[in-house]
Enzyme design. Structure first.
Site, PDB file in Angstrom:
ATOM      1  N   PRO A   1       0.855  -1.338  -0.001  1.00  0.00           N
ATOM      2  CA  PRO A   1       0.033   0.074   0.070  1.00  0.00           C
ATOM      3  C   PRO A   1       0.902   1.338   0.124  1.00  0.00           C
ATOM      4  O   PRO A   1       1.967   1.203   0.082  1.00  0.00           O
ATOM      5  CB  PRO A   1      -0.785  -0.041   1.324  1.00  0.00           C
TER       6      PRO A   1
ATOM      7  N   PHE B   1      -1.106  -8.656 -14.498  1.00  0.00           N
ATOM      8  CA  PHE B   1      -1.997  -7.327 -15.173  1.00  0.00           C
ATOM      9  C   PHE B   1      -3.407  -7.674 -15.131  1.00  0.00           C
ATOM     10  O   PHE B   1      -4.353  -7.068 -15.785  1.00  0.00           O
ATOM     11  CB  PHE B   1      -1.365  -7.425 -16.613  1.00  0.00           C
TER      12      PHE B   1
ATOM     13  N   CYS C   1      -5.174  -0.227  -6.869  1.00  0.00           N
ATOM     14  CA  CYS C   1      -3.800   0.146  -7.664  1.00  0.00           C
ATOM     15  C   CYS C   1      -3.526   1.355  -8.345  1.00  0.00           C
ATOM     16  O   CYS C   1      -2.501   1.955  -8.259  1.00  0.00           O
ATOM     17  CB  CYS C   1      -3.544  -1.083  -8.450  1.00  0.00           C
TER      18      CYS C   1
HETATM   19  N1  LIG Z   1      -5.724  -6.132  -7.124  1.00  0.00           N
HETATM   20  C1  LIG Z   1      -5.343  -6.359  -8.040  1.00  0.00           C
HETATM   21  O1  LIG Z   1      -6.288  -6.480  -9.175  1.00  0.00           O
HETATM   22  C2  LIG Z   1      -4.204  -6.348  -8.576  1.00  0.00           C
HETATM   23  C3  LIG Z   1      -3.257  -6.230  -7.602  1.00  0.00           C
HETATM   24  N2  LIG Z   1      -1.777  -6.222  -7.867  1.00  0.00           N
HETATM   25  C4  LIG Z   1      -0.806  -5.838  -6.899  1.00  0.00           C
HETATM   26  O2  LIG Z   1      -0.606  -7.384  -6.259  1.00  0.00           O
HETATM   27  C5  LIG Z   1      -0.211  -7.088  -4.781  1.00  0.00           C
HETATM   28  C6  LIG Z   1      -1.260  -7.890  -3.997  1.00  0.00           C
HETATM   29  O3  LIG Z   1      -2.515  -7.187  -4.265  1.00  0.00           O
HETATM   30  P1  LIG Z   1      -3.880  -7.877  -3.640  1.00  0.00           P
HETATM   31  O4  LIG Z   1      -3.798  -9.357  -3.943  1.00  0.00           O
HETATM   32  O5  LIG Z   1      -5.070  -7.075  -4.323  1.00  0.00           O
HETATM   33  O6  LIG Z   1      -3.788  -7.530  -2.189  1.00  0.00           O
HETATM   34  P2  LIG Z   1      -4.328  -8.292  -1.004  1.00  0.00           P
HETATM   35  O7  LIG Z   1      -4.352  -7.150   0.046  1.00  0.00           O
HETATM   36  O8  LIG Z   1      -5.744  -8.552  -1.405  1.00  0.00           O
HETATM   37  O9  LIG Z   1      -3.780  -9.446  -0.533  1.00  0.00           O
HETATM   38  C7  LIG Z   1      -2.320  -9.504  -0.148  1.00  0.00           C
HETATM   39  C8  LIG Z   1      -2.215 -10.459   1.112  1.00  0.00           C
HETATM   40  O10 LIG Z   1      -1.075 -10.671   1.604  1.00  0.00           O
HETATM   41  C9  LIG Z   1      -1.268 -11.104   2.877  1.00  0.00           C
HETATM   42  N3  LIG Z   1       0.311 -10.829   3.693  1.00  0.00           N
HETATM   43  C10 LIG Z   1       0.923  -9.813   4.174  1.00  0.00           C
HETATM   44  N4  LIG Z   1       1.999  -9.906   4.440  1.00  0.00           N
HETATM   45  C11 LIG Z   1       2.375 -11.425   4.456  1.00  0.00           C
HETATM   46  C12 LIG Z   1       3.372 -12.467   4.706  1.00  0.00           C
HETATM   47  N5  LIG Z   1       4.438 -11.901   5.157  1.00  0.00           N
HETATM   48  N6  LIG Z   1       3.024 -13.551   4.444  1.00  0.00           N
HETATM   49  C13 LIG Z   1       2.139 -14.127   4.009  1.00  0.00           C
HETATM   50  N7  LIG Z   1       0.918 -13.229   3.763  1.00  0.00           N
HETATM   51  C14 LIG Z   1       1.333 -12.034   3.712  1.00  0.00           C
HETATM   52  C15 LIG Z   1      -2.038 -10.413   3.613  1.00  0.00           C
HETATM   53  O11 LIG Z   1      -2.850 -10.933   4.742  1.00  0.00           O
HETATM   54  C16 LIG Z   1      -3.233 -10.364   2.392  1.00  0.00           C
HETATM   55  O12 LIG Z   1      -4.085 -11.110   2.568  1.00  0.00           O
HETATM   56  C17 LIG Z   1      -0.173  -5.577  -4.650  1.00  0.00           C
HETATM   57  O13 LIG Z   1       1.267  -5.254  -4.898  1.00  0.00           O
HETATM   58  C18 LIG Z   1      -0.851  -5.116  -5.856  1.00  0.00           C
HETATM   59  O14 LIG Z   1      -0.426  -3.710  -6.277  1.00  0.00           O
HETATM   60  C19 LIG Z   1      -1.347  -6.236  -9.044  1.00  0.00           C
HETATM   61  C20 LIG Z   1      -2.244  -6.382 -10.053  1.00  0.00           C
HETATM   62  C21 LIG Z   1      -3.666  -6.567 -10.055  1.00  0.00           C
HETATM   63  O1  LIG Z   2      -2.644  -3.058 -11.032  1.00  0.00           O
HETATM   64  C1  LIG Z   2      -3.732  -3.597 -10.822  1.00  0.00           C
HETATM   65  O2  LIG Z   2      -4.487  -3.523  -9.767  1.00  0.00           O
HETATM   66  C2  LIG Z   2      -4.736  -3.767 -11.845  1.00  0.00           C
HETATM   67  O3  LIG Z   2      -5.585  -2.606 -12.243  1.00  0.00           O
HETATM   68  C3  LIG Z   2      -6.280  -2.393 -13.139  1.00  0.00           C
HETATM   69  O4  LIG Z   2      -7.375  -3.437 -12.972  1.00  0.00           O
HETATM   70  P1  LIG Z   2      -8.290  -2.963 -11.972  1.00  0.00           P
HETATM   71  O5  LIG Z   2      -8.286  -1.955 -11.251  1.00  0.00           O
HETATM   72  O6  LIG Z   2      -8.947  -4.328 -11.208  1.00  0.00           O
HETATM   73  O7  LIG Z   2      -9.972  -2.681 -12.890  1.00  0.00           O
HETATM   74  P2  LIG Z   2      -9.969  -1.708 -14.064  1.00  0.00           P
HETATM   75  O8  LIG Z   2     -10.868  -2.439 -14.869  1.00  0.00           O
HETATM   76  O9  LIG Z   2      -8.814  -1.296 -14.847  1.00  0.00           O
HETATM   77  O10 LIG Z   2     -11.057  -0.540 -13.641  1.00  0.00           O
HETATM   78  C4  LIG Z   2     -10.081   0.515 -12.632  1.00  0.00           C
HETATM   79  C5  LIG Z   2     -11.165   1.606 -12.497  1.00  0.00           C
HETATM   80  O11 LIG Z   2     -11.205   2.458 -13.720  1.00  0.00           O
HETATM   81  C6  LIG Z   2     -12.473   2.444 -13.987  1.00  0.00           C
HETATM   82  N1  LIG Z   2     -13.057   2.846 -15.318  1.00  0.00           N
HETATM   83  C7  LIG Z   2     -12.005   1.856 -15.990  1.00  0.00           C
HETATM   84  C8  LIG Z   2     -12.251   1.887 -17.618  1.00  0.00           C
HETATM   85  C9  LIG Z   2     -12.814   3.162 -18.223  1.00  0.00           C
HETATM   86  O12 LIG Z   2     -13.071   3.309 -19.401  1.00  0.00           O
HETATM   87  N2  LIG Z   2     -13.399   3.993 -17.324  1.00  0.00           N
HETATM   88  C10 LIG Z   2     -13.351   3.670 -15.712  1.00  0.00           C
HETATM   89  O13 LIG Z   2     -13.912   4.779 -15.226  1.00  0.00           O
HETATM   90  C11 LIG Z   2     -13.233   1.328 -13.356  1.00  0.00           C
HETATM   91  O14 LIG Z   2     -14.704   1.665 -13.186  1.00  0.00           O
HETATM   92  C12 LIG Z   2     -12.602   1.111 -12.190  1.00  0.00           C
HETATM   93  O15 LIG Z   2     -13.011   1.943 -10.993  1.00  0.00           O
HETATM   94  C13 LIG Z   2      -5.743  -2.810 -14.483  1.00  0.00           C
HETATM   95  O16 LIG Z   2      -6.792  -2.652 -15.385  1.00  0.00           O
HETATM   96  C14 LIG Z   2      -4.969  -4.023 -14.599  1.00  0.00           C
HETATM   97  O17 LIG Z   2      -4.345  -4.315 -15.768  1.00  0.00           O
HETATM   98  C15 LIG Z   2      -3.957  -4.123 -13.320  1.00  0.00           C
HETATM   99  O18 LIG Z   2      -3.459  -5.383 -13.207  1.00  0.00           O
END
Ligand SMILES: NC(=O)C1=CN([C@@H]2O[C@H](COP(=O)(O)OP(=O)(O)OC[C@H]3O[C@@H](n4cnc5c(N)ncnc54)[C@H](O)[C@@H]3O)[C@@H](O)[C@H]2O)C=CC1
Ligand SMILES: O=C(O)[C@H]1O[C@H](OP(=O)(O)OP(=O)(O)OC[C@H]2O[C@@H](n3ccc(=O)[nH]c3=O)[C@H](O)[C@@H]2O)[C@H](O)[C@@H](O)[C@@H]1O
EC number: 1.1.1.22
Length: 555
Positions: free
Chosen positions: A163, A232, A346
């Site tokens: 974060p 991604f 993110c």
């Molecule tokens: N949410 C998304 O759609 C995306 C997220 N990311 C990146 O991926 C990473 C993870 O994101 P999320 O899965 O959304 O986070 P999340 O908060 O849902 O999950 C992270 C998990 O890691 C656990 N954790 C923390 N420290 C730990 C440790 N030492 N050992 C084991 N578990 C531990 C936490 O308890 C938590 O459940 C972030 O860096 C985020 O930016 C990348 C692409 C998409």
């Molecule tokens: O690093 C990440 O966490 C991820 O962040 C985004 O994915 P996500 O945040 O799950 O969802 P998106 O579909 O990108 O939407 C993000 C926000 O933009 C808004 N959005 C999206 C598209 C658009 O045209 N307009 C718009 O307002 C959505 O409603 C949402 O609030 C990226 O699309 C992923 O490729 C990336 O892996």
């Protein structure tokens, strides 16, 4: 000589006086020779071979034995730290596509792991239940026994949260790597064999260098190879994105050992991703590409949202403008939907991180360029809330307002940085009574989100003016859209859930106070039909109703 062949792997084993010469010819689609490795080792010590060899061996042995392993065989093991939105779905798909690999997803949060092991998974993601059901207990395991699984693994993914820092140096911008650092120290502590450590979390560029230092200074002679393999996937489409990614990105060291580690991870993804879509780069390019991709995507939304304000002021229609702009093949049509603002865990976090890195590298102009993307997003959220207030005679005090949708986008229950938080807080601060409905977000989550102090990234202080002091009395959470809108003066659509498009708006209109307002923050409703029913309608970036034009300007 024994010959074993899998669908895309051929392995030859030669046995000589209790020693095995292993020649590994790895063939991919179109019979292209991919790599050639040799190694001499007692079979019992296969665990110390590079994961690439172990992988190939396990693959061939499983093929030969039609899925049954024998006593001597070591199944390749992958462990993922962090069972969140990324770790859970990513590893579930990996386990499904690589049945000969054991995948353990571990987390320090016991409730989260319990949920992964239950019928109600901790996250809502279309298609996820089915994938988990197919693999859980077979080659996919969820556990809190973090150290045991790290100890046993050949490849360790780290997908913990990263974060924005809220205190100290870089507060409000820099990534907080506390979780990452403690994960790296634990890996170094418990490891007794060489491992590939994969950065799955989104991290600042050059994090791998810091991680490498932690691992090597504590390694007791064990070799660690660090790879960057950013994710991604987008929430709501995670399974689809994981099955068919536009690309998989793997960054590693430009050394023989670094390249071997890249190959090992590429072998895993090559089970289902065409090799030409697996991009291999150096570590820093992979780390920075992830931040850049999110910044570019968010920038498109802020660009179209900035245009939406100008459209409202001039009578242009943002949907028509976006279509006309997006049909230029150099620009493309995706990610040009004007909205109440982007949310999600993110986009903002990663851009703020990028800004911080630019500042630290003496690039204030570049930092300011990206700052504007977040500023326009904040402007859009508050502009929407102000529009609601100004349209309703400049006061919403004591008025019931229905809020349809709280998640940051449809098909997810995730509320992190959802624009709904800012809009609701702003309306509560103006003494509105909110009735909120979202098909996937719990009441507890909404109340938590609305009570938390919001951090102002630009000024490093909480946002007192928009903090919802009266959340408990002024907010009610209901279980359907009709109940939310009963006796309401206005209705705001904040998430583009499909079910909102097919609501009976005549019924809703009949139950509301008059004049009845609809504020469509996602442009999903048919504004003309709503006007025919009798609503006063505001749609983002569309020509304004004469009623709205006559109200005080908000932009
Ligand atoms: N949410 C998304 O759609 C995306 C997220 N990311 C990146 O991926 C990473 C993870 O994101 P999320 O899965 O959304 O986070 P999340 O908060 O849902 O999950 C992270 C998990 O890691 C656990 N954790 C923390 N420290 C730990 C440790 N030492 N050992 C084991 N578990 C531990 C936490 O308890 C938590 O459940 C972030 O860096 C985020 O930016 C990348 C692409 C998409
Ligand atoms: O690093 C990440 O966490 C991820 O962040 C985004 O994915 P996500 O945040 O799950 O969802 P998106 O579909 O990108 O939407 C993000 C926000 O933009 C808004 N959005 C999206 C598209 C658009 O045209 N307009 C718009 O307002 C959505 O409603 C949402 O609030 C990226 O699309 C992923 O490729 C990336 O892996």
């Amino acid at each position: 000589m024994r010959k074993a062949s899998g669908c895309d792997v051929n392995v030859y084993l030669y046995q000589r006086e209790n020693r095995h010469l292993l020649c590994h010819f790895h063939r991919f689609r179109h019979n292209k020779l991919f790599c050639f490795l040799t190694h001499s080792s007692p079979l019992a010590h296969l665990s110390s071979l590079s994961p690439s060899l172990s992988l190939a061996l396990a693959h061939s042995q499983v093929s030969r034995n039609k899925g049954k392993r024998t006593q001597n065989q070591k199944m390749v093991k992958i462990c993922c730290l962090g069972a969140g939105y990324v770790g859970g779905p990513t590893m579930a798909v990996m386990a499904l596509k690589c049945p000969e690999i054991e995948v353990a997803v571990v987390d320090i949060s016991e409730p989260r792991i319990n949920a992964w092991n239950s019928d109600k998974l901790p996250i809502y993601e279309p298609g996820l239940d089915d994938v988990v059901k197919q693999c859980r207990g077979r080659n996919l395991f969820f556990s809190t026994d973090v150290e045991k699984h790290v100890f046993e693994s050949d490849i360790v993914f780290v997908s913990v949260n990263t974060p924005t820092k809220t205190q100290g140096l870089g507060a409000g911008k820099a990534a907080d790597l506390t979780y990452w650092e403690s994960a790296a120290r634990m890996i170094a502590d418990v490891s007794k064999s060489s491992k590939i450590v994969v950065e799955k979390s989104t991290v600042p560029v050059r994090t791998a260098e810091a991680i490498e230092k932690i691992l090597t200074h504590n390694s007791k002679g064990i070799e660690f190879q660090i790879l960057s393999n950013p994710e991604f996937l987008a929430e709501g489409t995670a399974i689809k994105d994981l099955y068919n990614p536009d690309r998989v990105l793997i960054g590693g060291r430009d050394t023989p050992a670094g390249q071997k580690a890249i190959e090992a991870l590429r072998d895993v993804y090559a089970h289902w991703v065409p090799v030409e879509q697996i991009i291999c780069t150096n570590l820093w390019s992979a780390e920075l590409s992830k931040l850049a991709a999110n910044a570019f995507l968010a920038q498109r939304i802020s660009s179209v949202n900035a245009m939406s304000a100008l459209c409202e002021a001039t009578g242009a229609d943002v949907t028509q403008v976006a279509h006309a702009v997006g049909t230029d093949t150099r620009i493309g049509p995706k990610f040009l939907n004007a909205s109440v603002g982007f949310g999600g865990s993110c986009f903002q976090k990663d851009i703020l991180n990028l800004i911080y890195i630019c500042e630290c590298n003496g690039l204030p102009e570049v930092a300011n360029y990206w700052k504007q993307v977040v500023k326009v997003n904040d402007y859009q959220k508050i502009r929407f809330a102000n529009r609601v207030v100004s349209s309703m005679f400049n006061t919403v005090s004591g008025k019931k307002i229905a809020i349809l949708g709280f998640a940051f986008k449809k098909d997810t229950g995730d509320t992190r940085e959802t624009p709904a938080i800012d809009v609701c807080n702003r309306l509560v601060a103006d003494k509105a009574k909110l009735s909120i409905y979202d098909p996937q977000v719990s009441e507890e989550q909404m109340r938590k989100d609305l009570s938390m102090a919001r951090f102002d990234w630009d000024h490093k202080v909480p946002l007192p003016q928009y903090k919802a002091e009266g959340v408990s009395e002024q907010v009610s959470v209901v279980s359907d859209a009709y109940e939310a809108s009963k006796d309401a003066h206005g209705l705001c659509v904040l998430t583009e859930w499909d079910e909102f498009k097919s609501l009976d708006f005549k019924r809703i209109f009949d139950g509301m106070q008059k004049p009845a307002f609809v504020f469509d923050g996602r442009n999903i409703l048919d504004a003309e039909k709503l006007r025919e029913i009798g609503f006063i309608v505001y749609s983002i970036g569309k020509p304004l109703d004469s009623w709205l034009k006559d109200m005080p300007s908000v932009a």
